[in-house]
Design a protein around this motif. Structure first.
Motif, PDB file in Angstrom:
ATOM      1  N   GLY A  74     -30.850  -4.192  55.220  1.00  0.00           N
ATOM      2  CA  GLY A  74     -31.303  -3.392  56.347  1.00  0.00           C
ATOM      3  C   GLY A  74     -30.808  -1.966  56.241  1.00  0.00           C
ATOM      4  N   PHE A  75     -30.329  -1.401  57.355  1.00  0.00           N
ATOM      5  CA  PHE A  75     -29.906   0.003  57.335  1.00  0.00           C
ATOM      6  C   PHE A  75     -28.636   0.201  56.517  1.00  0.00           C
ATOM      7  N   ARG A  76     -27.960  -0.894  56.173  1.00  0.00           N
ATOM      8  CA  ARG A  76     -26.773  -0.777  55.332  1.00  0.00           C
ATOM      9  C   ARG A  76     -27.025  -1.254  53.907  1.00  0.00           C
ATOM     10  N   SER A  77     -28.280  -1.311  53.523  1.00  0.00           N
ATOM     11  CA  SER A  77     -28.611  -1.723  52.165  1.00  0.00           C
ATOM     12  C   SER A  77     -27.978  -0.771  51.154  1.00  0.00           C
ATOM     13  N   ARG A  78     -27.497  -1.330  50.049  1.00  0.00           N
ATOM     14  CA  ARG A  78     -26.925  -0.481  48.999  1.00  0.00           C
ATOM     15  C   ARG A  78     -28.060   0.088  48.146  1.00  0.00           C
ATOM     16  N   CYS A  79     -27.969   1.359  47.845  1.00  0.00           N
ATOM     17  CA  CYS A  79     -28.966   2.046  47.025  1.00  0.00           C
ATOM     18  C   CYS A  79     -29.022   1.424  45.632  1.00  0.00           C
ATOM     19  N   CYS A  80     -30.212   1.449  45.023  1.00  0.00           N
ATOM     20  CA  CYS A  80     -30.367   0.946  43.647  1.00  0.00           C
ATOM     21  C   CYS A  80     -29.885   1.955  42.628  1.00  0.00           C
ATOM     22  N   GLY A  81     -29.687   3.219  43.070  1.00  0.00           N
ATOM     23  CA  GLY A  81     -29.255   4.269  42.153  1.00  0.00           C
ATOM     24  C   GLY A  81     -30.389   5.096  41.590  1.00  0.00           C
ATOM     25  N   GLY A  82     -31.636   4.843  42.053  1.00  0.00           N
ATOM     26  CA  GLY A  82     -32.789   5.504  41.444  1.00  0.00           C
ATOM     27  C   GLY A  82     -33.293   6.727  42.178  1.00  0.00           C
ATOM     28  N   ASP A 108     -33.886  -3.698  50.285  1.00  0.00           N
ATOM     29  CA  ASP A 108     -34.501  -2.625  51.075  1.00  0.00           C
ATOM     30  C   ASP A 108     -34.457  -1.294  50.318  1.00  0.00           C
ATOM     31  N   PRO A 109     -35.607  -0.672  50.065  1.00  0.00           N
ATOM     32  CA  PRO A 109     -35.600   0.668  49.453  1.00  0.00           C
ATOM     33  C   PRO A 109     -35.090   1.706  50.455  1.00  0.00           C
ATOM     34  N   CYS A 110     -34.277   2.632  49.991  1.00  0.00           N
ATOM     35  CA  CYS A 110     -33.697   3.639  50.888  1.00  0.00           C
ATOM     36  C   CYS A 110     -34.776   4.474  51.568  1.00  0.00           C
ATOM     37  N   TYR A 111     -35.803   4.866  50.808  1.00  0.00           N
ATOM     38  CA  TYR A 111     -36.813   5.770  51.348  1.00  0.00           C
ATOM     39  C   TYR A 111     -37.815   5.056  52.248  1.00  0.00           C
ATOM     40  N   LEU A 112     -37.807   3.744  52.262  1.00  0.00           N
ATOM     41  CA  LEU A 112     -38.614   2.997  53.229  1.00  0.00           C
ATOM     42  C   LEU A 112     -37.772   2.649  54.452  1.00  0.00           C
ATOM     43  N   GLY A 113     -36.536   2.242  54.218  1.00  0.00           N
ATOM     44  CA  GLY A 113     -35.658   1.802  55.297  1.00  0.00           C
ATOM     45  C   GLY A 113     -34.981   2.944  56.014  1.00  0.00           C
ATOM     46  N   ARG A 114     -33.906   3.467  55.441  1.00  0.00           N
ATOM     47  CA  ARG A 114     -33.134   4.490  56.150  1.00  0.00           C
ATOM     48  C   ARG A 114     -33.961   5.745  56.442  1.00  0.00           C
ATOM     49  N   TYR A 115     -34.864   6.105  55.529  1.00  0.00           N
ATOM     50  CA  TYR A 115     -35.645   7.322  55.747  1.00  0.00           C
ATOM     51  C   TYR A 115     -36.765   7.122  56.768  1.00  0.00           C
ATOM     52  N   ASN A 116     -37.338   5.921  56.819  1.00  0.00           N
ATOM     53  CA  ASN A 116     -38.526   5.731  57.659  1.00  0.00           C
ATOM     54  C   ASN A 116     -38.449   4.547  58.611  1.00  0.00           C
ATOM     55  N   GLY A 117     -37.301   3.853  58.620  1.00  0.00           N
ATOM     56  CA  GLY A 117     -37.078   2.821  59.624  1.00  0.00           C
ATOM     57  C   GLY A 117     -37.905   1.563  59.454  1.00  0.00           C
ATOM     58  N   GLU A 118     -38.473   1.336  58.281  1.00  0.00           N
ATOM     59  CA  GLU A 118     -39.289   0.140  58.071  1.00  0.00           C
ATOM     60  C   GLU A 118     -38.460  -0.931  57.367  1.00  0.00           C
ATOM     61  N   TYR A 119     -38.045  -1.900  58.138  1.00  0.00           N
ATOM     62  CA  TYR A 119     -37.266  -3.025  57.610  1.00  0.00           C
ATOM     63  C   TYR A 119     -37.995  -4.354  57.798  1.00  0.00           C
ATOM     64  N   GLU A 120     -38.819  -4.449  58.824  1.00  0.00           N
ATOM     65  CA  GLU A 120     -39.360  -5.742  59.224  1.00  0.00           C
ATOM     66  C   GLU A 120     -40.638  -6.119  58.486  1.00  0.00           C
ATOM     67  N   ALA A 121     -41.523  -5.152  58.220  1.00  0.00           N
ATOM     68  CA  ALA A 121     -42.823  -5.484  57.618  1.00  0.00           C
ATOM     69  C   ALA A 121     -42.688  -6.238  56.291  1.00  0.00           C
ATOM     70  N   PRO A 122     -41.840  -5.797  55.365  1.00  0.00           N
ATOM     71  CA  PRO A 122     -41.712  -6.565  54.111  1.00  0.00           C
ATOM     72  C   PRO A 122     -41.243  -7.998  54.355  1.00  0.00           C
ATOM     73  N   ARG A 123     -40.358  -8.167  55.312  1.00  0.00           N
ATOM     74  CA  ARG A 123     -39.863  -9.508  55.626  1.00  0.00           C
ATOM     75  C   ARG A 123     -40.955 -10.355  56.291  1.00  0.00           C
ATOM     76  N   GLU A 124     -41.807  -9.721  57.093  1.00  0.00           N
ATOM     77  CA  GLU A 124     -42.936 -10.443  57.688  1.00  0.00           C
ATOM     78  C   GLU A 124     -43.861 -10.968  56.603  1.00  0.00           C
ATOM     79  N   VAL A 125     -44.106 -10.149  55.586  1.00  0.00           N
ATOM     80  CA  VAL A 125     -44.965 -10.572  54.479  1.00  0.00           C
ATOM     81  C   VAL A 125     -44.347 -11.759  53.758  1.00  0.00           C
ATOM     82  N   LEU A 126     -43.050 -11.677  53.489  1.00  0.00           N
ATOM     83  CA  LEU A 126     -42.379 -12.777  52.793  1.00  0.00           C
ATOM     84  C   LEU A 126     -42.401 -14.050  53.624  1.00  0.00           C
ATOM     85  N   ARG A 127     -42.207 -13.920  54.930  1.00  0.00           N
ATOM     86  CA  ARG A 127     -42.266 -15.105  55.795  1.00  0.00           C
ATOM     87  C   ARG A 127     -43.668 -15.707  55.806  1.00  0.00           C
TER      88      ARG A 127
END
Length: 650
Positions: free
Chosen positions: A557-565, A525-544
């Motif tokens: 999800g909301f506790r995803s570790r940052c990539c450092g970027g 989960d990218p921080c700026y998509l997840g924690r910043y904008n609350g989008e966690y499900e759409a990428p998983r829907e695509v993968l499913r």
């Protein structure tokens, strides 16, 4: 005797607490003015406490239940104690109500005591270790003192000895719980926390809302400081927010920089700002220090510069702005806002952006992109794709915001994959082409508000020339800035991340997809998509939709570790004991997945920078493009049409 001792202690402590509260408020008011809804905030505070705050606290069921019992019991017990013992209303019903409240509080305090027998490393020790005993003393003493009121024991039971013991217990309890709220100590968070919830600088966060965009500086007002140099440069409700910290260390446990051994601990940073309220040093801080920086060497006051007084500059530059600290904080404190405010002063007033920071900011000014590439090469990646450009068509359903991944060969693969998906779905889209500039995200996170605002206004001016329904981008950082931060400058748009847009295309039946034929997949989960904008499900829907069963990492999800970027961290490059992307790759390896699905060019770059052997990294757009089977179907359809035409016209 108790009829004299108890009212005296209660009203004396309340009077001293009221005086201390005024003193505390005076400390907060040293900060700059801030507009708040005073009455509306106070009226909204109980709901914010019971719903919004406890929504975060409830993630730890043990402490949530403990807090409800202890805090709820204390509030009821304190009010009833004032009525029963302060004003002498010895009514049996009130007596039993007070017994029930103190029993509830005592039960909660037992669990607080149990937790403190072997506390987690993230919890501050010191004065916090005495809090369970103070809670037990308060609740136990008032319980015993109320038994005669309820008629359970005779009046004056135990004589002078019992009265003296109960008097000492009550004195201990009210000193910690009443005086401590206003004068300092563990209970300080209760008073400051309540007012912080009432007058929060981001009131829109309450009631299920989301507020993550940085607040702009007014660069036209010479009286507005360019960032924060001294504690008094924060707004008064920011200082109030710092004072609300409960030192639970949840932010510390989630901070990627702290885990990597970089000199940042968000809990200590907030406590350093508290020290700056009244003056002092950090020698008595009872938690984890900044890695590599011993306690007792930093001090300050409201009128002294923060950097190299309360904190060192590399502490601020260690932050990736991932917002994990803010997401975890039960008191809803805004750590990232404070860090960026202090960075703004260092960059705008001091020109002290470290390592490659100054070079990147110069590049943005000279070439409109952080890499310093010739602006004329922005569309080279799409030379053979025959993309529509807004200047030529004037309008389109979708404006595809390319971002500065256009200059990166790895990210160009993602862009080309997404174009393939858009074309397969028959989406009417166009790009800005050479009119597009950097969104300004990295400039703003590095504290260069002037360069950010310049880029934002020029982009808004370019966008205003054309008609489109929505903007879609593969970059969560551009997505966030366009969606949440351009509005302050007149740029209000409907913006989609490409994973969300692809999910919509799939749901609408506009993409014909085959099944994923590769190995197991985990999603980062990218921080700026997840924690910043609350989008966690759409990428998983695509993968499913691709037939992929995602192997979730422990921290997702909301506790995803940052990539450092994020936050310009790769640019400022503060050293630690290990690299943040290496830690994230270890999270990935634990899933034993063969492939990592990502949705951010920064994440791609950071994770691919981890030395092999490691799983392959692919953007969601690449996975979808690989699974498209629409082109063969179209070819078959053309062949079928020719056969039918031949049969009709032999």
């Amino acid at each position: 005797m108790l009829s004299v001792i108890l009212p005296t202690l209660l009203f004396a402590s309340l009077a001293l607490a009221a005086f201390g509260a005024l003193r505390r408020i005076a400390l907060w008011r040293r900060g700059r003015p801030a507009q708040v809804d005073v009455l509306g905030g106070l009226l909204a505070m109980p709901k914010r406490y019971a719903v919004d705050l406890h929504h975060v606290v409830a993630r730890d069921k043990y402490i949530a239940n403990t807090h409800v019992a202890t805090a709820g019991g204390f509030v009821l017990a304190a009010l009833l104690a004032i009525v029963v013992h302060g004003f002498g209303l010895h009514n049996r019903v009130l007596g039993f109500a007070l017994l029930a409240a103190t029993a509830l509080m005592f039960t909660g305090a037992v669990f607080v005591y149990k937790r403190r027998l072997n506390p987690p490393a993230r919890l501050s020790k010191g004065p916090w270790m005495r809090l369970p005993k103070s809670l037990l003393a308060f609740s136990g003493s008032f319980f015993l003192a109320t038994l005669p009121v309820a008629g359970v024991l005779p009046e004056h039971f135990g004589g002078w000895a019992m009265a003296a013991i109960l008097g000492v217990g009550v004195l201990w309890g009210v000193s910690e719980l009443f005086l401590g709220m206003a004068w300092g100590g563990p209970m300080k968070h209760a008073f400051a926390g309540a007012l912080h919830l009432a007058w929060h600088r981001r009131a829109e966060r309450f009631g299920g809302g989301r507020s993550t965009g940085l607040k702009p500086l007014d660069l036209t007002d010479s009286r507005t400081p360019l960032g924060v140099e001294k504690p008094k440069d924060f707004t008064w409700n920011q200082l109030l927010g710092f004072d609300a910290c409960v030192q639970c260390g949840r932010c510390e446990a989630m901070c990627p920089a702290f885990a990597a051994g970089q000199p940042l601990n968000p809990k200590k940073l907030i406590q350093d700002m508290v020290i700056g309220l009244a003056g002092g040093n950090d020698a008595r801080f009872a938690g984890s220090p900044y890695p590599g920086k011993p306690l007792g060497e930093h001090s300050g006051n409201p009128h002294q510069p923060i950097v190299n007084g309360l904190v060192d500059a590399d502490t601020l530059w260690s932050c990736t702005t991932c917002r994990a600290c803010v997401e975890e904080c039960p008191m809803m404190i805004e750590h990232v806002d404070a860090i960026v405010d202090m960075r703004r002063f260092l960059t705008l007033e001091k020109g002290a952006t470290p390592n490659k920071g100054a070079e990147v900011l110069d590049n943005l000014i000279a070439t409109d992109n952080p890499g310093g590439f010739a602006p004329g090469g922005r569309m080279n990646w799409a030379a053979d794709l025959n993309l529509k450009v807004m200047a030529d068509v004037q309008q389109a359903e979708v404006l595809f915001w390319v971002g500065d991944g256009a200059f990166d060969m790895r990210n160009q693969r993602t862009l080309r994959a997404f174009v393939k998906v858009l074309k397969a779905a028959g989406v009417d889209f166009a790009v800005l082409g050479l009119e597009e500039r950097d969104s300004g995200d990295v400039a703003r996170r590095l504290g260069d508000e002037a360069t950010f605002q310049g880029l934002a206004r020029r982009n808004i001016q370019a966008l205003a020339q054309y008609r489109f329904t929505r903007i879609v981008t593969c970059d969560p950082h551009s997505f966030h800035v366009l969606k949440n931060e351009y509005a302050a400058f007149g740029g209000q748009y409907e913006v989609r991340h490409h994973s969300t847009f692809i999910a919509e295309l799939i749901q609408g039946g506009r993409l014909n997809l085959g099944q994923h034929t590769g190995g197991s997949v985990t999603y980062h989960d990218p921080c700026y998509l997840g924690r910043y904008n609350g989008e966690y499900e759409a990428p998983r829907e695509v993968l499913r939709a691709l037939g992929i069963e995602v192997r979730e990492m422990q921290r997702s999800g909301f506790r995803s570790r940052c990539c450092g970027g994020g936050g310009g961290a790769p640019i400022t490059d503060v050293p630690g004991k290990q690299r943040i992307p290496d830690m994230r790759m270890e999270d990935i390896r634990q899933t034993e997945a063969e492939l990592v699905a990502v949705g951010c060019p920064q994440c791609t770059a950071m994770l691919e920078g981890v030395v092999e052997p490691r799983p392959a990294i692919k953007d969601i757009a690449e996975l979808v493009a690989d699974a498209l089977i629409e082109a063969p179907l179209r070819a078959n359809s053309v062949a079928s049409s020719k056969r039918e035409a031949a049969q009709v016209n032999p």
